[in-house]
Design a protein around this motif. Sequence first.
Motif, PDB file in Angstrom:
ATOM      1  N   ALA A  45     -23.164 -15.260 -37.887  1.00 58.82           N
ATOM      2  CA  ALA A  45     -22.559 -14.925 -36.597  1.00 58.82           C
ATOM      3  C   ALA A  45     -21.041 -14.980 -36.711  1.00 58.82           C
ATOM      4  O   ALA A  45     -20.499 -15.833 -37.413  1.00 58.82           O
ATOM      5  CB  ALA A  45     -23.041 -15.884 -35.508  1.00 58.82           C
ATOM      6  N   HIS A  46     -20.370 -14.080 -36.000  1.00 60.38           N
ATOM      7  CA  HIS A  46     -18.918 -13.949 -36.068  1.00 60.38           C
ATOM      8  C   HIS A  46     -18.350 -14.024 -34.652  1.00 60.38           C
ATOM      9  O   HIS A  46     -18.727 -13.231 -33.789  1.00 60.38           O
ATOM     10  CB  HIS A  46     -18.567 -12.600 -36.710  1.00 60.38           C
ATOM     11  CG  HIS A  46     -17.104 -12.347 -36.857  1.00 60.38           C
ATOM     12  ND1 HIS A  46     -16.594 -11.094 -37.142  1.00 60.38           N
ATOM     13  CD2 HIS A  46     -16.021 -13.173 -36.762  1.00 60.38           C
ATOM     14  CE1 HIS A  46     -15.281 -11.162 -37.219  1.00 60.38           C
ATOM     15  NE2 HIS A  46     -14.916 -12.400 -36.993  1.00 60.38           N
ATOM     16  N   VAL A  47     -17.461 -14.994 -34.421  1.00 64.78           N
ATOM     17  CA  VAL A  47     -16.726 -15.078 -33.157  1.00 64.78           C
ATOM     18  C   VAL A  47     -15.293 -14.656 -33.453  1.00 64.78           C
ATOM     19  O   VAL A  47     -14.523 -15.415 -34.036  1.00 64.78           O
ATOM     20  CB  VAL A  47     -16.754 -16.498 -32.568  1.00 64.78           C
ATOM     21  CG1 VAL A  47     -15.968 -16.543 -31.257  1.00 64.78           C
ATOM     22  CG2 VAL A  47     -18.195 -16.954 -32.335  1.00 64.78           C
ATOM     23  N   PRO A  48     -14.913 -13.429 -33.077  1.00 65.36           N
ATOM     24  CA  PRO A  48     -13.598 -12.926 -33.460  1.00 65.36           C
ATOM     25  C   PRO A  48     -12.476 -13.543 -32.642  1.00 65.36           C
ATOM     26  O   PRO A  48     -12.699 -14.136 -31.582  1.00 65.36           O
ATOM     27  CB  PRO A  48     -13.710 -11.420 -33.190  1.00 65.36           C
ATOM     28  CG  PRO A  48     -14.720 -11.322 -32.102  1.00 65.36           C
ATOM     29  CD  PRO A  48     -15.712 -12.436 -32.353  1.00 65.36           C
ATOM     30  N   GLU A  49     -11.273 -13.382 -33.143  1.00 66.45           N
ATOM     31  CA  GLU A  49     -10.089 -13.776 -32.391  1.00 66.45           C
ATOM     32  C   GLU A  49     -10.050 -12.975 -31.091  1.00 66.45           C
ATOM     33  O   GLU A  49     -10.358 -11.793 -31.061  1.00 66.45           O
ATOM     34  CB  GLU A  49      -8.845 -13.481 -33.216  1.00 66.45           C
ATOM     35  CG  GLU A  49      -7.538 -13.839 -32.545  1.00 66.45           C
ATOM     36  CD  GLU A  49      -6.339 -13.446 -33.380  1.00 66.45           C
ATOM     37  OE1 GLU A  49      -5.216 -13.491 -32.848  1.00 66.45           O
ATOM     38  OE2 GLU A  49      -6.520 -13.075 -34.560  1.00 66.45           O
ATOM     39  N   GLY A  50      -9.661 -13.633 -29.993  1.00 63.65           N
ATOM     40  CA  GLY A  50      -9.616 -12.955 -28.710  1.00 63.65           C
ATOM     41  C   GLY A  50     -10.857 -13.169 -27.871  1.00 63.65           C
ATOM     42  O   GLY A  50     -10.944 -12.721 -26.732  1.00 63.65           O
ATOM     43  N   ARG A  51     -11.851 -13.842 -28.449  1.00 62.84           N
ATOM     44  CA  ARG A  51     -13.020 -14.359 -27.747  1.00 62.84           C
ATOM     45  C   ARG A  51     -14.078 -13.327 -27.419  1.00 62.84           C
ATOM     46  O   ARG A  51     -15.240 -13.649 -27.357  1.00 62.84           O
ATOM     47  CB  ARG A  51     -12.592 -15.139 -26.498  1.00 62.84           C
ATOM     48  CG  ARG A  51     -11.639 -16.259 -26.905  1.00 62.84           C
ATOM     49  CD  ARG A  51     -11.097 -17.082 -25.765  1.00 62.84           C
ATOM     50  NE  ARG A  51     -10.133 -18.001 -26.328  1.00 62.84           N
ATOM     51  CZ  ARG A  51      -8.846 -17.966 -26.094  1.00 62.84           C
ATOM     52  NH1 ARG A  51      -8.357 -17.092 -25.252  1.00 62.84           N
ATOM     53  NH2 ARG A  51      -8.043 -18.815 -26.683  1.00 62.84           N
ATOM     54  N   GLY A  52     -13.760 -12.071 -27.146  1.00 64.63           N
ATOM     55  CA  GLY A  52     -14.776 -11.031 -27.055  1.00 64.63           C
ATOM     56  C   GLY A  52     -15.771 -11.190 -25.932  1.00 64.63           C
ATOM     57  O   GLY A  52     -16.904 -10.725 -26.045  1.00 64.63           O
ATOM     58  N   VAL A  53     -15.390 -11.814 -24.831  1.00 63.12           N
ATOM     59  CA  VAL A  53     -16.276 -11.952 -23.677  1.00 63.12           C
ATOM     60  C   VAL A  53     -16.321 -10.629 -22.913  1.00 63.12           C
ATOM     61  O   VAL A  53     -15.298  -9.948 -22.763  1.00 63.12           O
ATOM     62  CB  VAL A  53     -15.767 -13.080 -22.756  1.00 63.12           C
ATOM     63  CG1 VAL A  53     -16.495 -13.088 -21.416  1.00 63.12           C
ATOM     64  CG2 VAL A  53     -15.903 -14.420 -23.454  1.00 63.12           C
ATOM     65  N   VAL A  54     -17.511 -10.243 -22.443  1.00 65.92           N
ATOM     66  CA  VAL A  54     -17.629  -9.062 -21.591  1.00 65.92           C
ATOM     67  C   VAL A  54     -17.238  -9.467 -20.180  1.00 65.92           C
ATOM     68  O   VAL A  54     -17.984 -10.174 -19.493  1.00 65.92           O
ATOM     69  CB  VAL A  54     -19.054  -8.488 -21.627  1.00 65.92           C
ATOM     70  CG1 VAL A  54     -19.136  -7.221 -20.768  1.00 65.92           C
ATOM     71  CG2 VAL A  54     -19.470  -8.186 -23.059  1.00 65.92           C
ATOM     72  N   ALA A  55     -16.060  -9.031 -19.754  1.00 68.58           N
ATOM     73  CA  ALA A  55     -15.452  -9.562 -18.526  1.00 68.58           C
ATOM     74  C   ALA A  55     -16.272  -9.270 -17.282  1.00 68.58           C
ATOM     75  O   ALA A  55     -16.272 -10.067 -16.328  1.00 68.58           O
ATOM     76  CB  ALA A  55     -14.041  -8.992 -18.366  1.00 68.58           C
ATOM     77  N   GLU A  56     -16.980  -8.134 -17.266  1.00 71.62           N
ATOM     78  CA  GLU A  56     -17.713  -7.740 -16.058  1.00 71.62           C
ATOM     79  C   GLU A  56     -19.056  -8.464 -15.928  1.00 71.62           C
ATOM     80  O   GLU A  56     -19.631  -8.498 -14.829  1.00 71.62           O
ATOM     81  CB  GLU A  56     -17.954  -6.222 -16.060  1.00 71.62           C
ATOM     82  CG  GLU A  56     -16.697  -5.388 -16.014  1.00 71.62           C
ATOM     83  CD  GLU A  56     -16.004  -5.281 -17.356  1.00 71.62           C
ATOM     84  OE1 GLU A  56     -14.830  -4.864 -17.382  1.00 71.62           O
ATOM     85  OE2 GLU A  56     -16.637  -5.620 -18.377  1.00 71.62           O
ATOM     86  N   LEU A  57     -19.575  -9.017 -17.017  1.00 72.69           N
ATOM     87  CA  LEU A  57     -20.870  -9.689 -16.975  1.00 72.69           C
ATOM     88  C   LEU A  57     -20.701 -11.158 -16.615  1.00 72.69           C
ATOM     89  O   LEU A  57     -19.655 -11.763 -16.855  1.00 72.69           O
ATOM     90  CB  LEU A  57     -21.569  -9.581 -18.329  1.00 72.69           C
ATOM     91  CG  LEU A  57     -21.916  -8.167 -18.806  1.00 72.69           C
ATOM     92  CD1 LEU A  57     -22.679  -8.239 -20.119  1.00 72.69           C
ATOM     93  CD2 LEU A  57     -22.714  -7.407 -17.758  1.00 72.69           C
ATOM     94  N   THR A  58     -21.754 -11.747 -16.062  1.00 73.72           N
ATOM     95  CA  THR A  58     -21.722 -13.168 -15.741  1.00 73.72           C
ATOM     96  C   THR A  58     -21.831 -14.003 -17.015  1.00 73.72           C
ATOM     97  O   THR A  58     -22.153 -13.486 -18.099  1.00 73.72           O
ATOM     98  CB  THR A  58     -22.882 -13.556 -14.815  1.00 73.72           C
ATOM     99  OG1 THR A  58     -24.115 -13.393 -15.534  1.00 73.72           O
ATOM    100  CG2 THR A  58     -22.891 -12.718 -13.546  1.00 73.72           C
ATOM    101  N   VAL A  59     -21.566 -15.279 -16.874  1.00 70.12           N
ATOM    102  CA  VAL A  59     -21.732 -16.200 -17.997  1.00 70.12           C
ATOM    103  C   VAL A  59     -23.150 -16.099 -18.543  1.00 70.12           C
ATOM    104  O   VAL A  59     -23.360 -15.986 -19.753  1.00 70.12           O
ATOM    105  CB  VAL A  59     -21.423 -17.640 -17.552  1.00 70.12           C
ATOM    106  CG1 VAL A  59     -21.910 -18.658 -18.584  1.00 70.12           C
ATOM    107  CG2 VAL A  59     -19.923 -17.816 -17.293  1.00 70.12           C
ATOM    108  N   ASP A  60     -24.139 -16.127 -17.659  1.00 66.88           N
ATOM    109  CA  ASP A  60     -25.532 -16.093 -18.099  1.00 66.88           C
ATOM    110  C   ASP A  60     -25.847 -14.786 -18.818  1.00 66.88           C
ATOM    111  O   ASP A  60     -26.524 -14.780 -19.863  1.00 66.88           O
ATOM    112  CB  ASP A  60     -26.458 -16.262 -16.894  1.00 66.88           C
ATOM    113  CG  ASP A  60     -27.844 -16.724 -17.296  1.00 66.88           C
ATOM    114  OD1 ASP A  60     -27.970 -17.873 -17.760  1.00 66.88           O
ATOM    115  OD2 ASP A  60     -28.799 -15.936 -17.175  1.00 66.88           O
ATOM    116  N   GLU A  61     -25.338 -13.671 -18.300  1.00 64.22           N
ATOM    117  CA  GLU A  61     -25.592 -12.382 -18.939  1.00 64.22           C
ATOM    118  C   GLU A  61     -24.919 -12.303 -20.309  1.00 64.22           C
ATOM    119  O   GLU A  61     -25.496 -11.776 -21.259  1.00 64.22           O
ATOM    120  CB  GLU A  61     -25.102 -11.257 -18.029  1.00 64.22           C
ATOM    121  CG  GLU A  61     -25.956 -11.082 -16.775  1.00 64.22           C
ATOM    122  CD  GLU A  61     -25.304 -10.203 -15.733  1.00 64.22           C
ATOM    123  OE1 GLU A  61     -26.028  -9.702 -14.862  1.00 64.22           O
ATOM    124  OE2 GLU A  61     -24.056 -10.037 -15.772  1.00 64.22           O
TER     125      GLU A  61
END
Length: 239
Positions: free
Chosen positions: A83-99
């Motif tokens: 698994a790779h967690v890139p710099e900048g965190r890569g969170v999908v801003a429109e989705l909820t935490v659970d999604e």
Amino acid sequence: MTEPLLRVEGLHAGYGAVPVLRDVGLSVAARTITAVLGANGAGKTTLLRTLSGLLAPTAGRIVFDGADLRGVRVERLVHRGLAHVPEGRGVVAELTVDENLRLGGLWRRDRADARRALDEVYHLFEPLARRRQHAGHQLSGGERQMLALGRALVARPRLLLLDEPSLGLAPRVTAQIMALLQRLRDDTGLTVLLVEQNVRSALSVADQGVVMSLGRVAAATTATRLRDDEHLRHAYLGF
């Protein structure tokens, strides 16, 4: 001698005609944290992108758990436990935490264990449990880093590639994330390859250290030696 979980040999990679990595070799033992250190432009992020299949190497070998990863698609690497967690965190801003978290386990066939993994992430990151219906853009920087890390953990990786997790975070939050990495190593056997500009923080939790300079490995030794060797620190780490 025990075979390392990850072995890199003679790795070359770059962007178009611009070479970045030059004959990189390193090994990462299972159930350890290895810190990859060096100045900006040293090739640290390119190394993680190449290991995770986002960038194709031009030469060399990447061996994970005894299997050569050349030509393996990114999604298959995830299935194999990388698994790779890139710099900048890569969170999908429109989705909820659970999604966002559920995205990390969509490919898994064992739905019961995927649910257990989700519950475990909420246990690890209590702020996320309290904000599970909040959208990604509503989270603080520290919470977004927790979410990106949690999404990777839902896939139950054996090797986590983590790029600059402390970037832009308060020292207290950075300390919490580093302590969590130690806990995951000790309690679950997770192996971590950690790229980090905060050298002191990284070496405080790492077992091994790899120093990169101009796309090459300049030093590879124990984290204790990197902390204690004044010459290495001054030459490559700036303190």
